[in-house]
Design a protein around this motif. Structure first.
Motif, PDB file in Angstrom:
ATOM      1  N   ARG A  14       0.858  -1.201   0.000  1.00 37.30           N
ATOM      2  CA  ARG A  14       0.000   0.000   0.000  1.00 37.30           C
ATOM      3  C   ARG A  14       0.883   1.236   0.000  1.00 37.30           C
ATOM      4  NH1 ARG A  14      -5.230  -0.662   3.874  1.00 37.30           N
ATOM      5  NH2 ARG A  14      -5.097   1.593   3.609  1.00 37.30           N
ATOM      6  N   ASP A  15       0.488   2.227  -0.801  1.00 33.73           N
ATOM      7  CA  ASP A  15       1.275   3.453  -0.864  1.00 33.73           C
ATOM      8  C   ASP A  15       0.684   4.580  -0.026  1.00 33.73           C
ATOM      9  OD1 ASP A  15      -0.944   4.084  -2.340  1.00 33.73           O
ATOM     10  OD2 ASP A  15       0.119   4.355  -4.240  1.00 33.73           O
ATOM     11  N   ASP A  16      -0.334   4.260   0.776  1.00 33.69           N
ATOM     12  CA  ASP A  16      -0.953   5.284   1.630  1.00 33.69           C
ATOM     13  C   ASP A  16      -0.536   5.116   3.088  1.00 33.69           C
ATOM     14  OD1 ASP A  16      -2.312   2.920   2.048  1.00 33.69           O
ATOM     15  OD2 ASP A  16      -4.260   3.891   2.326  1.00 33.69           O
ATOM     16  N   VAL A  17       0.560   4.364   3.317  1.00 32.06           N
ATOM     17  CA  VAL A  17       1.035   4.106   4.677  1.00 32.06           C
ATOM     18  C   VAL A  17       2.512   4.460   4.764  1.00 32.06           C
ATOM     19  CG1 VAL A  17       1.364   2.346   6.459  1.00 32.06           C
ATOM     20  CG2 VAL A  17      -0.617   2.211   4.950  1.00 32.06           C
ATOM     21  N   GLU A  18       2.889   5.117   5.857  1.00 32.33           N
ATOM     22  CA  GLU A  18       4.309   5.364   6.100  1.00 32.33           C
ATOM     23  C   GLU A  18       4.651   5.022   7.545  1.00 32.33           C
ATOM     24  OE1 GLU A  18       5.397   9.419   5.479  1.00 32.33           O
ATOM     25  OE2 GLU A  18       3.714  10.238   6.608  1.00 32.33           O
ATOM     26  N   PHE A  19       5.870   4.563   7.743  1.00 30.58           N
ATOM     27  CA  PHE A  19       6.309   4.088   9.046  1.00 30.58           C
ATOM     28  C   PHE A  19       7.392   5.011   9.602  1.00 30.58           C
ATOM     29  CE2 PHE A  19       4.414   0.535   6.933  1.00 30.58           C
ATOM     30  CZ  PHE A  19       3.806  -0.215   7.924  1.00 30.58           C
ATOM     31  N   ILE A  20       7.275   5.319  10.885  1.00 28.11           N
ATOM     32  CA  ILE A  20       8.239   6.186  11.565  1.00 28.11           C
ATOM     33  C   ILE A  20       8.827   5.400  12.734  1.00 28.11           C
ATOM     34  CG2 ILE A  20       8.553   8.335  12.848  1.00 28.11           C
ATOM     35  CD1 ILE A  20       5.938   9.295  11.331  1.00 28.11           C
ATOM     36  N   ILE A  21      10.148   5.310  12.769  1.00 30.02           N
ATOM     37  CA  ILE A  21      10.847   4.579  13.823  1.00 30.02           C
ATOM     38  C   ILE A  21      11.694   5.573  14.617  1.00 30.02           C
ATOM     39  CG2 ILE A  21      12.378   2.643  14.362  1.00 30.02           C
ATOM     40  CD1 ILE A  21       9.961   1.753  12.730  1.00 30.02           C
ATOM     41  N   ILE A  22      11.542   5.582  15.944  1.00 31.56           N
ATOM     42  CA  ILE A  22      12.313   6.491  16.797  1.00 31.56           C
ATOM     43  C   ILE A  22      12.989   5.685  17.897  1.00 31.56           C
ATOM     44  CG2 ILE A  22      12.235   8.491  18.330  1.00 31.56           C
ATOM     45  CD1 ILE A  22       9.653   9.348  16.900  1.00 31.56           C
ATOM     46  N   GLY A  23      14.269   5.902  18.089  1.00 29.36           N
ATOM     47  CA  GLY A  23      14.952   5.208  19.168  1.00 29.36           C
ATOM     48  C   GLY A  23      16.451   5.220  19.043  1.00 29.36           C
ATOM     49  N   PHE A  24      17.094   4.330  19.769  1.00 30.69           N
ATOM     50  CA  PHE A  24      18.548   4.207  19.753  1.00 30.69           C
ATOM     51  C   PHE A  24      18.911   2.822  20.270  1.00 30.69           C
ATOM     52  CE2 PHE A  24      17.366   5.364  23.979  1.00 30.69           C
ATOM     53  CZ  PHE A  24      18.302   4.768  24.835  1.00 30.69           C
ATOM     54  N   GLY A  25      20.126   2.384  19.986  1.00 34.15           N
ATOM     55  CA  GLY A  25      20.556   1.081  20.471  1.00 34.15           C
ATOM     56  C   GLY A  25      21.527   0.404  19.530  1.00 34.15           C
ATOM     57  N   LYS A  64      19.038   0.673  10.239  1.00 34.85           N
ATOM     58  CA  LYS A  64      19.097   1.164   8.859  1.00 34.85           C
ATOM     59  C   LYS A  64      19.541   0.077   7.896  1.00 34.85           C
ATOM     60  CE  LYS A  64      19.680   6.006  10.113  1.00 34.85           C
ATOM     61  NZ  LYS A  64      20.536   7.211  10.080  1.00 34.85           N
ATOM     62  N   SER A  65      20.450  -0.800   8.329  1.00 34.97           N
ATOM     63  CA  SER A  65      20.884  -1.901   7.468  1.00 34.97           C
ATOM     64  C   SER A  65      19.751  -2.892   7.237  1.00 34.97           C
ATOM     65  CB  SER A  65      22.079  -2.626   8.101  1.00 34.97           C
ATOM     66  OG  SER A  65      23.231  -1.815   8.045  1.00 34.97           O
ATOM     67  N   LEU A  66      18.961  -3.166   8.282  1.00 35.91           N
ATOM     68  CA  LEU A  66      17.824  -4.074   8.145  1.00 35.91           C
ATOM     69  C   LEU A  66      16.805  -3.522   7.155  1.00 35.91           C
ATOM     70  CD1 LEU A  66      17.207  -5.117  11.876  1.00 35.91           C
ATOM     71  CD2 LEU A  66      18.342  -6.443  10.098  1.00 35.91           C
ATOM     72  N   ILE A  67      16.600  -2.214   7.207  1.00 39.98           N
ATOM     73  CA  ILE A  67      15.668  -1.555   6.292  1.00 39.98           C
ATOM     74  C   ILE A  67      16.192  -1.629   4.860  1.00 39.98           C
ATOM     75  CG2 ILE A  67      14.705   0.706   5.643  1.00 39.98           C
ATOM     76  CD1 ILE A  67      14.650   1.318   8.707  1.00 39.98           C
ATOM     77  N   LYS A  68      17.493  -1.357   4.707  1.00 42.51           N
ATOM     78  CA  LYS A  68      18.103  -1.367   3.375  1.00 42.51           C
ATOM     79  C   LYS A  68      18.071  -2.772   2.768  1.00 42.51           C
ATOM     80  CE  LYS A  68      22.156   0.357   0.917  1.00 42.51           C
ATOM     81  NZ  LYS A  68      23.474   1.022   1.040  1.00 42.51           N
ATOM     82  N   ASP A  81      12.132   3.777   1.208  1.00 47.12           N
ATOM     83  CA  ASP A  81      11.185   4.824   0.817  1.00 47.12           C
ATOM     84  C   ASP A  81       9.912   4.810   1.654  1.00 47.12           C
ATOM     85  OD1 ASP A  81      10.505   2.351  -0.272  1.00 47.12           O
ATOM     86  OD2 ASP A  81       9.404   3.260  -1.936  1.00 47.12           O
ATOM     87  N   ARG A  82       9.770   3.824   2.527  1.00 46.76           N
ATOM     88  CA  ARG A  82       8.541   3.710   3.325  1.00 46.76           C
ATOM     89  C   ARG A  82       8.783   3.862   4.813  1.00 46.76           C
ATOM     90  NH1 ARG A  82       6.178  -1.837   1.338  1.00 46.76           N
ATOM     91  NH2 ARG A  82       4.357  -1.133   2.498  1.00 46.76           N
ATOM     92  N   VAL A  83      10.050   3.890   5.214  1.00 48.78           N
ATOM     93  CA  VAL A  83      10.391   3.959   6.641  1.00 48.78           C
ATOM     94  C   VAL A  83      11.347   5.117   6.884  1.00 48.78           C
ATOM     95  CG1 VAL A  83      11.299   2.703   8.633  1.00 48.78           C
ATOM     96  CG2 VAL A  83      10.223   1.438   6.761  1.00 48.78           C
ATOM     97  N   THR A  84      11.022   5.953   7.874  1.00 52.36           N
ATOM     98  CA  THR A  84      11.901   7.046   8.275  1.00 52.36           C
ATOM     99  C   THR A  84      12.364   6.799   9.697  1.00 52.36           C
ATOM    100  OG1 THR A  84      10.620   8.578   6.894  1.00 52.36           O
ATOM    101  CG2 THR A  84      12.129   9.546   8.490  1.00 52.36           C
ATOM    102  N   VAL A  85      13.689   6.856   9.899  1.00 54.10           N
ATOM    103  CA  VAL A  85      14.264   6.565  11.214  1.00 54.10           C
ATOM    104  C   VAL A  85      14.781   7.849  11.854  1.00 54.10           C
ATOM    105  CG1 VAL A  85      16.026   5.256  12.459  1.00 54.10           C
ATOM    106  CG2 VAL A  85      14.922   4.252  10.442  1.00 54.10           C
TER     107      VAL A  85
END
Length: 319
Positions: A210-221, A226-230, A236-240
């Motif tokens: 679906r192109d009407d959904v976006e995911f936002i991830i906030i945290g640390f550790g 970012k490698s898992l996302i890549k 293009d669907r997840v912002t960290v």
């Protein structure tokens, strides 16, 4: 500048980047496949000796000139970079700002005699770090690009540049990238660790078409999010975002629609107690998608999905 280089390379321009400052891993670091040259003190010394032996008169004259203009640092970098340009058969130098980068480009031109162009923004005109040298270099440039007609007028009237040498090319942005989109925002706030179920979350994201959904991830550790996302090609669907203050988090809680925490049991991390982020999300009136890991079910009764199950998680998110 990053996007200008990217677009030029797409159009078949052969570009070698000669950096004056470089921070590995920065958001706009050059791509790995781009031709990048970095400052090397050893190469500066070798190239200086080379020019001193091959062109002693010209080298001495340049040293005298740079002492006069207080630009010894720029000249010595140009010894190195010009020699590398010569070896790489570079035919044109373009400087992306009219400051120290431009001064290095100017000295490179003096050393290897190839065309020089520059893009002038505002800072160089109004607050140049070396105005006398800027005035000299701007007259020596073969072509000047500037970002506004006002800049062009100043260059003509104040710096005596002939109008035929200047072209106004305005800055640009990717319009599509900044259009407002009414998307469903799914938020995860968590420490970056295996126990929080990020692998399952990213697998679920990849399966949700679906192109009407976006995911936002906030945290640390320690987990390399970012490698898992890549790996899953969902950049293009997840912002960290990195760790935030309570006030910053409040903004995201109040501007999201769904909160997702797919926690799971791990040997190293154990299980959850009652995560505070779930309380914060529910207090912000967000819909919650989570698992029954640890004591979570004492707080949340809907929507609960199976642990370590990306497919069930995607069903819960779609619901």
């Amino acid at each position: 500048i990053y996007h200008e280089v990217e677009e030029a390379i797409k159009r078949g321009v052969n570009i070698a980047l000669f950096a004056t400052k470089y921070k590995s891993g920065d958001v706009f670091s050059p791509k790995k496949e781009w031709d990048l040259e970095l400052i090397s003190p050893i190469k500066i010394l070798i190239s200086f000796i080379y020019y001193l032996l091959k062109s002693p008169v010209n080298t001495v004259l340049l040293i005298v000139e740079c002492i006069r203009y207080g630009s010894l640092f720029e000249l010595f970098i140009s010894f190195d970079y010009s020699l590398r340009m010569k070896k790489a058969d570079i035919h044109h130098i373009h400087c992306v700002f009219g400051d120290r980068k431009f001064f290095i480009g100017y000295y490179c031109k003096r050393l290897i005699n190839i065309p020089l162009s520059v893009t002038i923004h505002a800072h160089e005109i109004y607050a140049n770090p070396n105005k006398p040298l800027f005035e000299k270099c701007i007259k020596e440039a073969d072509k000047i690009v500037t970002i506004s007609d006002k800049n062009k007028t100043i260059l003509i009237e104040k710096y005596g540049v002939h109008p035929s040498k200047i072209k106004t090319i305005r800055l640009s942005i990717d319009l599509e990238n900044f259009k407002k989109h009414k998307k469903i925002k799914i938020l995860t706030v968590s420490r970056f660790e295996e126990r929080k179920g990020f692998r399952e979350l990213f697998d679920a994201i990849k399966s949700i078409d679906r192109d009407d959904v976006e995911f936002i991830i906030i945290g640390f550790g320690e987990l390399d999010i970012k490698s898992l996302i890549k790996e899953r090609q969902i950049e293009d669907r997840v912002t960290v975002f990195d760790k935030m203050s309570a006030e910053q988090l409040k903004f995201f809680y109040n501007n999201s629609d769904i909160f997702c925490l797919p926690s799971k049991h791990t040997k190293e991390g154990g299980s959850e107690g009652i995560p505070v982020v779930l309380m914060e999300a529910m207090a912000s009136e967000l819909l919650v998608v989570t698992t029954a890991n640890g004591s979570i079910s004492e707080l949340v009764d809907n929507i609960i999905v199976k642990e370590k199950d990306a497919h069930d998680l995607s069903i819960g998110l779609l619901k």
